[in-house]
Design an enzyme around this catalytic site. Structure first.
Site, short mmCIF file in Angstrom:
data_model
loop_
_atom_site.label_atom_id
_atom_site.label_comp_id
_atom_site.label_asym_id
_atom_site.label_seq_id
_atom_site.Cartn_x
_atom_site.Cartn_y
_atom_site.Cartn_z
N CYS A 82 21.48 -8.04 11.02
CA CYS A 82 20.31 -7.81 11.88
C CYS A 82 20.56 -6.69 12.89
CB CYS A 82 19.97 -9.11 12.61
SG CYS A 82 18.62 -8.94 13.77
N CYS A 103 6.29 -17.73 3.71
CA CYS A 103 5.29 -16.78 3.21
C CYS A 103 5.91 -15.45 2.77
CB CYS A 103 4.23 -16.54 4.27
SG CYS A 103 4.81 -15.57 5.68
N ASN A 158 -10.00 9.47 -24.85
CA ASN A 158 -10.10 9.43 -23.39
C ASN A 158 -11.44 8.82 -22.98
OD1 ASN A 158 -10.46 9.95 -20.69
ND2 ASN A 158 -9.70 12.04 -20.74
N CYS A 206 -11.78 9.10 -17.80
CA CYS A 206 -11.94 10.07 -16.71
C CYS A 206 -13.14 9.67 -15.82
CB CYS A 206 -12.16 11.44 -17.34
SG CYS A 206 -12.13 12.75 -16.14
N ASN A 262 -7.37 13.33 -8.27
CA ASN A 262 -7.77 14.63 -8.83
C ASN A 262 -9.23 14.60 -9.24
OD1 ASN A 262 -8.19 14.98 -12.04
ND2 ASN A 262 -7.01 13.13 -11.61
C1 FMN Z 1 -4.54 16.06 -12.36
C2 FMN Z 1 -4.73 15.02 -13.39
C3 FMN Z 1 -5.40 15.31 -14.57
C4 FMN Z 1 -5.57 14.33 -15.54
N1 FMN Z 1 -6.19 14.66 -16.70
C5 FMN Z 1 -6.33 13.73 -17.69
C6 FMN Z 1 -6.87 14.08 -18.94
O1 FMN Z 1 -7.22 15.23 -19.20
N2 FMN Z 1 -6.99 13.09 -19.86
C7 FMN Z 1 -6.61 11.80 -19.64
O2 FMN Z 1 -6.73 10.95 -20.52
N3 FMN Z 1 -6.06 11.45 -18.45
C8 FMN Z 1 -5.90 12.39 -17.49
N4 FMN Z 1 -5.30 12.04 -16.31
C9 FMN Z 1 -4.87 10.64 -16.10
C10 FMN Z 1 -3.39 10.44 -16.49
O3 FMN Z 1 -3.20 10.68 -17.86
C11 FMN Z 1 -2.92 9.02 -16.19
O4 FMN Z 1 -3.69 8.11 -16.93
C12 FMN Z 1 -3.04 8.66 -14.71
O5 FMN Z 1 -2.73 9.77 -13.91
C13 FMN Z 1 -2.14 7.48 -14.32
O6 FMN Z 1 -0.78 7.79 -14.51
P1 FMN Z 1 0.20 8.22 -13.27
O7 FMN Z 1 0.07 7.18 -12.23
O8 FMN Z 1 1.55 8.33 -13.90
O9 FMN Z 1 -0.31 9.54 -12.79
C14 FMN Z 1 -5.09 13.02 -15.33
C15 FMN Z 1 -4.41 12.72 -14.14
C16 FMN Z 1 -4.22 13.71 -13.19
C17 FMN Z 1 -3.47 13.38 -11.95
S1 SF4 Z 2 13.32 -7.48 11.16
FE1 SF4 Z 2 14.20 -9.20 12.28
S2 SF4 Z 2 15.97 -9.84 11.07
FE2 SF4 Z 2 15.37 -7.81 10.33
S3 SF4 Z 2 16.63 -6.42 11.50
FE3 SF4 Z 2 14.73 -6.57 12.63
S4 SF4 Z 2 15.08 -8.26 14.11
FE4 SF4 Z 2 16.72 -8.40 12.56
S1 SF4 Z 3 6.42 -18.16 8.25
FE1 SF4 Z 3 6.63 -16.34 6.98
S2 SF4 Z 3 6.98 -14.67 8.43
FE2 SF4 Z 3 7.37 -16.60 9.53
S3 SF4 Z 3 9.55 -16.98 9.32
FE3 SF4 Z 3 8.59 -18.07 7.64
S4 SF4 Z 3 8.59 -16.59 5.94
FE4 SF4 Z 3 9.03 -15.44 7.79
#
Ligand code: FMN
Ligand code: SF4
Ligand code: SF4
Length: 473
Positions: free
Chosen positions: A365, A403, A154, A157, A96
């Site tokens: 699978c 991994c 605040n 922002c 925003n």
């Molecule tokens: C449209 C919009 C307006 C916002 N206005 C404010 C504001 O006026 N004051 C403030 O402290 N934060 C504001 N925020 C930030 C939110 O309070 C919050 O910190 C941030 O969106 C993260 O939370 P969320 O992931 O749940 O959205 C705003 C966020 C959005 C999306």
């Molecule tokens: S990602 Fe590999 S194990 Fe998982 S459904 Fe597909 S083929 Fe089978």
């Molecule tokens: S090396 Fe990583 S991606 Fe490959 S089989 Fe093992 S966990 Fe899965």
């Protein structure tokens, strides 16, 4: 379908069970002296733009609300929002370029007093952003007179207001932040929450400055400075305002990992950890709430999820949290607040002797081959694709480094699991190696790539050449 709906449909006995649970479990919070019936608060944003919305939210079950930031007169642009839509998921990230409240201060104050009259036990917090010391003192007096239970500063922002030296411009300057917190603490008779900006590389710096300025509490995160995309016709960033755009503030599910990490950094700091923290950033489900509490938050604030799905999501937040607490035997959120913190450590303290390997459940699978492609192209060539025409891959155990990638890409729940391979008796960390002067100085360690697991010769890549031969000599 979004999680909160699925929860209600799949758990048929939820309502009757909840009646009993509610008797035992106490969700109420006392956050730095601000009392609320539960930890679910609305973040300062469009859902808290008016008394109408906040009364509707309290009626739906929210325990507190941080009013849309009040300050000086502003004018907003049109349009204001952008989003990252990921595949079928709308608003995986949200952006925003809106400023603080553009409604008259006196209207907000009158409505604040009315909300408090109807909901005396709910938390109504006034978010504030002004410039000079005198302006801070004046507006603090006004919101106190209107009956606010607390103040949130605040300092976050990252668009518009920061160009005028406020918002994240303060959050990025710990010394300035500390000075303003000191002004506010001198003027305020109600608890003060300092809301931090994530637009800084080391969140401890502003966190510590807030604590040294004697703030009562901290909240984080505000939005992340970002550009969500470029319009391919006007060549302007979203949201486009008459052919131009600017950076926005990013929030929603995409920012939750950043918020959790910053929360953890503050909660593990010896001088900050005793300051209550309200967790904000990407919270949408009860699991998110529990995760924030496990890292030490003792209230949570929600913006984007409410903008997306409405105030009704609080029902799922509440029933999910109650279920979790009952399962684990907790009666208040303070019983488990911060319980994950001892398990978050530096890399150098992780056990190098611990070993997991992937295991495929053949019954589950569906033969999609995503795991094979991911491991062969993007990981360690440890999955074999069958040559007999069947479609069930197998793990080449000696190559698997554990991994996780295949289990992350597999579209079937619990089809690839990561199984423990070591017997749990050995423990050795990089820190211990360093301390005892045993850091490897050759590539001979059994766990290193090339020795510990096989790597194909380069020419093997050309065994199955592209049919069109493009780019191949
Ligand atoms: C449209 C919009 C307006 C916002 N206005 C404010 C504001 O006026 N004051 C403030 O402290 N934060 C504001 N925020 C930030 C939110 O309070 C919050 O910190 C941030 O969106 C993260 O939370 P969320 O992931 O749940 O959205 C705003 C966020 C959005 C999306
Ligand atoms: S990602 Fe590999 S194990 Fe998982 S459904 Fe597909 S083929 Fe089978
Ligand atoms: S090396 Fe990583 S991606 Fe490959 S089989 Fe093992 S966990 Fe899965």
């Amino acid at each position: 379908m979004v999680n909160w709906l699925r929860m209600e449909f799949t758990n048929g006995s939820l309502k009757t069970k909840d009646m009993n649970k509610k008797d035992k479990i106490d969700l109420s919070v006392n956050f730095a002296g601000i009392k609320a019936p539960n930890p679910f608060w609305l973040a300062s944003a469009p859902p808290t733009n008016s008394g109408y919305q906040i009364m509707k939210a309290f009626d739906a079950g929210w325990g507190g609300a941080v009013w849309k930031t009040l300050g000086m007169p502003t004018i907003n642009v049109s349009s204001r929002y952008g989003s990252t839509n990921y595949r079928d998921t709308r608003m995986a990230g949200f952006s925003n370029i809106e400023l603080i409240s553009d409604r008259p201060l006196e209207d907000n104050l009158r409505e604040m007093a009315e909300v408090k009259k109807h909901f005396p036990d709910h938390a109504v917090i006034a978010s504030l952003m002004v410039d000079t010391r005198k302006e801070w003192e004046d507006i603090i007096k006004q919101v106190e007179d209107a009956g606010a239970d607390g103040i949130e500063l605040n300092f976050g922002c990252p668009h518009g207001m920061c160009e005028r030296g406020m918002g994240s411009a303060v959050g990025q300057e710990p010394e300035v932040l500390k000075t303003i917190v000191e002004w506010v603490m001198e003027a305020s008779n109600i608890p003060v929450i300092t809301k931090l900006s994530p637009n800084i590389s080391h969140i401890v710096d502003p966190g510590l400055a807030a604590v040294q300025g004697k703030t009562d509490a901290i909240s984080l995160i505000n939005t992340v400075k970002s550009i969500v995309g470029i319009d391919l016709d006007s060549y302007a960033p979203y949201p486009v305002v008459d052919g131009k755009g600017t950076n926005g503030g990013y929030c929603g599910p995409a920012v939750k990992p950043i918020a959790l990490h910053m929360l953890k950094d503050l909660m593990q700091h010896p001088e900050i950890k005793n300051t209550p923290i309200s967790g904000i950033g990407g919270i949408e489900t009860w699991r998110d709430v529990v995760e924030f509490i496990l890292l030490g938050a003792t209230s949570v604030q929600v913006c984007t999820a409410v903008m997306h799905y409405g105030f009704g999501i609080v029902r799922e937040l509440e029933s999910g949290l109650i279920n979790f607490m009952e399962d684990k035997g907790y009666t208040t959120i303070y019983d488990f607040a911060g319980k994950a913190l001892p398990n978050v450590t530096d890399w150098k303290h992780l056990n190098l002797k611990s070993e997991v390997k992937a295991k495929i459940n053949e019954d589950k699978c569906i033969g999609c081959d995503l795991c094979y492609i991911a491991c062969d192209d993007g990981a360690h060539q440890a999955i074999a694709w069958p040559t007999d025409g069947s479609r069930i891959p197998t793990i080449i155990e000696k190559n698997c480094v554990g991994c996780n990638l295949c289990s992350l890409v597999c579209p079937v729940e619990d089809c690839i699991t990561m199984e423990k391979f070591d017997d749990g008796t050995e423990h050795e960390t990089w820190h211990e190696l360093t301390e005892s002067d045993r850091i490897p100085n050759t590539w001979n360690d059994d766990r290193a790539g090339g020795k510990g697991h096989y790597v194909p010769e380069p020419a093997e890549a050309l065994k199955h050449k592209r049919k069109d031969k493009a780019g191949i000599k």
